[in-house]
Design an enzyme around this catalytic site. Structure first.
Site, PDB file in Angstrom:
ATOM      1  N   GLU A 410      62.365  74.579 -65.793  1.00 27.24           N
ATOM      2  CA  GLU A 410      61.132  74.939 -65.073  1.00 27.24           C
ATOM      3  C   GLU A 410      61.328  75.640 -63.738  1.00 27.24           C
ATOM      4  O   GLU A 410      60.364  75.805 -62.986  1.00 27.24           O
ATOM      5  CB  GLU A 410      60.222  73.697 -64.909  1.00 27.24           C
ATOM      6  CG  GLU A 410      59.743  73.167 -66.266  1.00 27.24           C
ATOM      7  CD  GLU A 410      58.696  72.071 -66.186  1.00 27.24           C
ATOM      8  OE1 GLU A 410      58.573  71.447 -65.131  1.00 27.24           O
ATOM      9  OE2 GLU A 410      57.998  71.863 -67.201  1.00 27.24           O
TER      10      GLU A 410
HETATM   11  C1  BMA Z   1      58.252  68.469 -67.559  1.00 26.95           C
HETATM   12  C2  BMA Z   1      59.633  67.935 -67.497  1.00 26.95           C
HETATM   13  C3  BMA Z   1      59.792  66.866 -66.499  1.00 26.95           C
HETATM   14  C4  BMA Z   1      58.588  65.980 -66.427  1.00 26.95           C
HETATM   15  C5  BMA Z   1      57.646  66.203 -67.559  1.00 26.95           C
HETATM   16  C6  BMA Z   1      56.400  65.399 -67.460  1.00 26.95           C
HETATM   17  O1  BMA Z   1      57.995  69.322 -66.543  1.00 26.95           O
HETATM   18  O2  BMA Z   1      60.525  68.980 -67.329  1.00 26.95           O
HETATM   19  O3  BMA Z   1      60.043  67.432 -65.236  1.00 26.95           O
HETATM   20  O4  BMA Z   1      58.964  64.676 -66.385  1.00 26.95           O
HETATM   21  O5  BMA Z   1      57.285  67.531 -67.598  1.00 26.95           O
HETATM   22  O6  BMA Z   1      55.639  65.748 -66.357  1.00 26.95           O
END
Ligand code: BMA
Length: 799
Positions: A410
Site C-alpha cells: 500500500e
Molecule cells: C490493509 C492491510 C493492512 C490492514 C488491513 C485492514 O490495508 O494491508 O494494513 O490491516 O488492510 O485494514
C-alpha cells in the site's frame, strides 16, 4: 568438515540485579512472562500495562566456550531483534540493526562472557528519524525507521508489544579453508527437461585463498562437478522428464533433494541441502480490452488464485513452531486456498513455513517488508534494506511454492492518495526501493520469478495505483463504508486484499477476557478491537441486513460472524464468476497474532470462524452462484477443475413457507477451468422487492440462493427444527448433530466451542428448506445432549 554447535541453552536475561532464565530463540516479553515479572499481555488489558518493556534496553548473557582445531569460528545469529551490540569478554564483536538479516561475526579464538545488548527499538527508530527527517505513517509509531516487523508497533488487528531478543537460532560454525556462503538454484523446465543452474558463493580463510576446490551437485541421480579457485562457481544439472510441481488442486507436489558439497581434494568442507521442485511460473500483465491483467500461470496453466493474506501468527513470532505453521497452513489448504500472501508488515517467515507450502501446494506471494508508511532511502536504512533483500531472496528462492515477489504493501497507493506526496515535499519515501533496488536484486539473484512493485499497483504511474482495471487492487471501500453487495459493483483484475471483520469464537473471548461480562462494547472487547471505528462498521454491517440485537451478546456475536462469512463470500462469488477478467482474490486475512476482533478466518486461538467454512465452499473447484445482472439474474456455473462440469441445475422459485411457485432444470456445461453464465429464466426469478419469494439453485450437492430483499425485510417464518445427537460408530470422541428443518431455516450455524472449548465441527452456515436434514460432525464435544446442542445452534430468526 565444518562443525556446528547450536547455542540455544544457558542464556539469561538481565532484569535489574537479577538474571532471569532466557529462551533462545525467544524475546524479552516471553522471558518476563515465564519469570512471572509481567502478566500475559494477550489477556484483558494487560497490553497497556506492559508497554514499558518496549521502552527499555535489555541484555542477554551467556558464556561461550569453544575449542576447535578449525581455522575459523563464526558466531552466527539467524535473527537479532533489533538494535543490538554484541561483546565477548568485554570486547566488541559486532553490531546489528535489522531483525530480518543473518549476522555472522568472526570470533576465532575468543571465549568468555557473551553479551547481546539491545537498545529499545523506540530509541533506535527515533534517533534515525531525527537524522533522516519525519515521514508519513498510517499509524502513530516510528516503525519505518528501523528494519523490524512493522506490526510489532501495533496494527489495526495487532497489539503494540515492541519486542527485543534473539528471535531466531544462534550457533557457532567452525570451519577451515572454505565454507558455502550461499547457494542459488535457478530451476527451470524447458520442453520437458528440468534445468538446475546452481550458483555457489563461498567464503575462504586466508589459507584457503587461491586454492583449487571442487564443488559437486546432485539431484535425482544426476551429478555435476566443477573445480574453481575463486569465490564462486556455477554448476549445471539436467534432469530428464522431472515430475512437475503443481499448486494444490492442479497436480502433485513432487520435491527433489538438491545436495551441494564443497571439497578440498577428497575432504568435504561443507554441504548444503534443500528440496526443490520443477515448475515454471509466469505473471501475465498484458494489456487487453479490459485494462491490464494480472494472471499467474504455473506450468503454462493460467490460474484464478484462491488466496488469503498471512500475518505473523503470533505477536511474538519466536513462539511459532514448525507444527504451528503446519496446523495453520493446513487450515488454509482445508479452506481450498491455493495461494498465501505473506504481507509486508510482518516477517520473512521461517523456513518451516515455506517447506510446508511446498508440500501442501500452496503458492506463496512474498512481500518485501514495507507496509503502510513512507520509508526513508537514506543510510543507515538503505544498506540494511539491500542486505536484507539479498539474504532473504537467496534463502527463499529454492522453494517451488514461491511464485511472486512484491515490493511493498500500500505504499505506492499511500503516496498518491493519502496526502503523503505533499507532506514529503521531495523527501525519499521508498519508491527507489520498489521501482529500483528490489527489482534489480530479484533480476540479479532470482531471475526465474516475477516481481511486482507493490500491492496494489497498476503497473505504472500512468494509472492510479489502485485502479481496478489495471493490475492488483485492494477493495476496502466496501468494509469501510458500504454494504457487502457493493463488491458486485466492479470487476478488478486481481483483488489482493478485501475483507470483513468479526469477533473470534466465544471460547477464545472467554479465555482472553477472563471474568468479563461480554458485550460488544465491554472494556476488554473494545481493547481487543483495534480497527478505526471497528465496532461501528461491524454494527452498520449487521444493521443493513438484520435488526441490531440489543443486549443479546450471543446473537450479536452470531450475526457479526455470519455477516463476515456472507460478505467475503459475496465478493468471491462475484469475482470468480468473472474469471478470466478477474484472476484472483486474496482475502484479508487468514490468521491472527493474538485474540482479537479482526478480519481473520481463523482466530487468535486457532479456532475457525464461520468464514473459514464459507471459504471452503466458495473456493472449491466447483461453485454455483446466483448473481444480479442488470434487471435480471445470472446463474454462474464455475468450474476450476481440469474436467468439464456437466451439471443439471434444478431451479426453484419458492415462498417462505416452502411452496414451489415455479421450477425447471437446466443442463449446464462449464468447460475445464471455465465459467458459464446463464440468464435465469424470467418466470423463475422472484419479483424484485418481494418479501415472500426466493430462488434456489441445486446441482451435484451444491446450492445457490437468491433472496430479493434484506433479511430484515423478508417474511421468514419462526424457524422450527428438530435436533438429534447420534454417536459416530468407532469414533467415541465424535458425535453427529442431525438437524431436521420443519420450516425454512436460514443460515443455521453450530458454534462447537460452546459445547467444549476444544470442540470442532465440519460445517459452516447452511440454509435448510422445510423437510431437509443436515448432519454436522462434531469432534471433541464431550458428553452432550440435544438441549446442549440447541444452545450452541443459531439461525436467522425474525424476532
Ligand atoms: C490493509 C492491510 C493492512 C490492514 C488491513 C485492514 O490495508 O494491508 O494494513 O490491516 O488492510 O485494514
Amino acid at each position: 568438515m565444518k562443525d556446528v554447535t547450536q547455542l540455544g541453552e544457558g542464556w539469561s536475561l538481565r532484569h535489574g540485579e537479577e538474571l532471569l532464565e532466557a529462551r533462545v530463540p525467544g524475546c524479552v516479553h516471553t522471558d518476563l512472562m515465564a519469570a512471572g515479572v509481567i502478566p500475559d499481555p494477550f489477556l484483558g488489558r494487560n497490553e497497556t500495562e506492559v508497554a514499558w518493556v518496549g521502552r527499555r534496553p535489555w541484555t542477554y548473557v551467556t558464556r561461550l566456550h569453544h575449542d576447535s582445531p578449525h581455522e575459523r569460528t563464526d558466531l552466527v545469529f539467524d535473527g537479532l531483534d533489533t538494535a543490538a551490540s554484541v561483546t565477548l569478554d568485554g570486547r566488541p564483536v559486532g553490531t546489528a540493526r535489522n531483525m530480518h538479516r543473518v549476522h555472522r561475526f568472526d570470533v576465532t579464538g575468543r571465549t568468555g562472557e557473551l553479551l547481546v545488548r539491545f537498545a529499545s527499538a523506540y530509541d533506535e527508530a527515533e534517533s534515525v528519524r531525527a537524522a533522516v527527517g519525519e515521514r508519513p505513517n498510517v499509524y502513530p509509531e516510528p516503525s519505518q525507521y528501523l528494519r523490524k516487523m512493522a506490526c510489532n508497533f501495533g496494527w489495526d488487528w495487532g497489539p503494540t508489544l515492541v519486542t527485543a531478543g534473539i528471535w531466531r537460532p544462534v550457533r557457532l560454525e567452525h570451519w577451515s579453508t572454505a565454507r558455502i556462503a550461499a547457494v542459488r538454484p535457478l530451476v527451470t523446465v524447458e520442453a520437458g527437461t528440468g534445468h538446475v543452474e546452481v550458483h555457489l558463493d563461498t567464503e575462504r580463510t586466508a589459507l584457503g585463498r587461491g586454492r583449487t576446490l571442487r564443488a559437486e551437485a546432485r539431484i535425482a541421480g544426476v551429478r555435476a562437478e566443477t573445480a574453481f579457485t575463486g569465490d564462486t562457481a556455477v554448476l549445471r544439472l539436467e534432469v530428464p522428464e522431472p515430475r512437475l510441481w503443481w499448486p494444490r488442486g492442479y497436480g502433485e507436489q513432487p520435491l527433489y533433494d538438491l545436495e551441494i558439497t564443497l571439497y578440498d581434494d577428497e575432504d568435504p568442507l561443507d554441504t548444503w541441502h534443500r528440496r526443490v521442485g520443477f515448475r515454471t511460473v509466469e505473471l501475465d500483465r498484458s494489456a487487453d480490452e479490459h485494462g491490464t491483467g494480472f494472471t499467474l500461470a504455473v506450468n503454462g496453466v493460467r490460474i484464478f488464485a484462491r488466496g488469503v493474506n498471512w500475518i505473523p501468527d503470533d505477536a511474538f513470532p519466536s513462539r511459532v513452531t514448525p507444527e504451528r505453521y503446519r496446523t495453520r497452513l493446513t487450515q488454509a489448504a482445508d479452506a481450498n486456498v491455493d495461494l498465501v500472501r505473506v504481507w509486508g508488515g510482518g516477517i520473512y517467515e521461517d523456513d518451516a513455513f515455506y517447506d510446508t507450502c511446498d508440500e501442501l501446494g500452496l503458492m506463496v506471494w512474498q512481500d518485501f517488508l514495507f507496509a503502510c508508511s513512507a520509508y526513508p532511502e537514506e543510510q543507515p536504512l538503505r544498506g540494511e534494506v539491500e542486505a536484507e533483500a539479498r539474504d532473504n531472496v537467496v534463502r527463499l528462492m529454492p522453494h517451488p511454492s514461491l511464485v511472486l515477489w512484491n515490493g511493498n504493501n500500500e505504499n505506492l497507493w499511500g503516496f498518491r492518495d493519502w496526502g503523503w506526496e505533499p507532506t514529503l515535499a521531495g523527501d525519499s519515501w521508498g519508491e527507489g526501493y520498489y521501482l529500483g533496488l528490489l527489482p534489480r536484486i530479484v533480476a540479479e539473484l532470482d531471475p526465474t520469478r516475477p516481481y511486482t512493485a507493490g500491492s496494489p499497483w497498476s503497473g505504472s504511474w500512468d494509472h492510479h495505483p489502485n485502479d481496478p482495471a489495471h493490475g492488483t487492487h485492494h477493495s476496502w471501500e466496501v468494509w469501510n463504508r458500504q454494504d457487502y453487495a457493493e463488491y458486485r459493483a466492479s470487476v478488478p483484475r486481481f483483488v489482493a486484499e478485501f475483507g470483513w471483520q468479526a469477533p473470534p469464537a466465544l471460547a477464545t473471548l472467554r479465555r482472553a477476557l477472563p471474568g468479563e461480562a461480554l458485550a460488544p462494547d465491554s472494556p476488554g472487547m473494545l481493547h481487543h478491537q483495534k480497527a478505526e471505528d471497528g465496532n461501528g462498521k461491524l454494527n452498520r454491517g449487521v444493521a443493513r441486513h438484520f435488526p441490531l440485537p440489543d443486549g443479546d451478546f450471543d446473537r450479536w456475536h452470531y450475526l457479526t460472524q455470519l455477516v463476515q462469512a456472507r460478505a467475503v463470500a459475496a465478493g468471491i462469488e462475484h469475482w470468480r464468476s468473472h474469471w478470466p477478467v478477474c484472476a484472483g482474490t486474496v482475502v484479508w486475512q487468514l490468521n491472527d497474532c493474538w485474540p482479537v476482533t479482526s478480519w481473520a478466518a481463523v482466530d487468535g486461538d486457532g479456532r475457525l470462524k464461520p468464514l473459514h467454512h464459507e471459504l471452503r465452499r466458495v473456493y472449491a473447484d466447483r461453485l454455483l452462484t446466483l448473481q444480479p445482472d442488470g434487471p435480471g439474474l445470472v446463474l454462474a456455473v464455475i468450474n476450476q477443475s481440469a474436467e468439464p462440469w456437466r451439471a443439471r441445475v434444478a431451479l426453484r422459485r419458492l415462498t417462505a413457507d416452502g411452496t414451489v411457485l415455479a421450477e425447471t432444470a437446466v443442463d449446464a456445461e462449464a468447460g475445464p477451468r471455465a465459467v458459464l453464465r446463464l440468464p435465469v429464466p424470467e418466470d423463475l426469478a422472484p419479483a424484485a422487492g418481494s418479501a415472500k419469494e426466493f430462488l434456489v439453485a441445486d446441482a451435484d450437492g451444491l446450492r445457490a440462493l437468491h433472496f430479493p430483499v434484506a433479511d430484515k425485510d423478508f417474511g421468514y417464518p419462526r424457524p422450527g427444527f428438530d435436533v438429534e445427537v447420534e454417536p459416530v460408530p468407532g469414533q467415541e470422541d465424535k458425535v453427529d448433530v442431525v438437524v431436521t428443518a420443519r420450516t425454512l431455516v436460514r443460515d443455521l450455524l453450530l458454534q462447537p466451542d460452546r459445547l467444549a472449548p476444544a470442540a470442532v465441527c465440519d460445517r459452516g452456515p447452511q440454509t435448510l428448506l422445510p423437510g431437509e436434514r443436515t448432519r454436522i460432525r462434531v469432534g471433541g464435544p464431550g458428553p452432550v445432549d440435544a438441549d446442549a446442542v440447541r444452545a450452541a445452534l443459531f439461525c436467522v430468526d425474525p424476532v
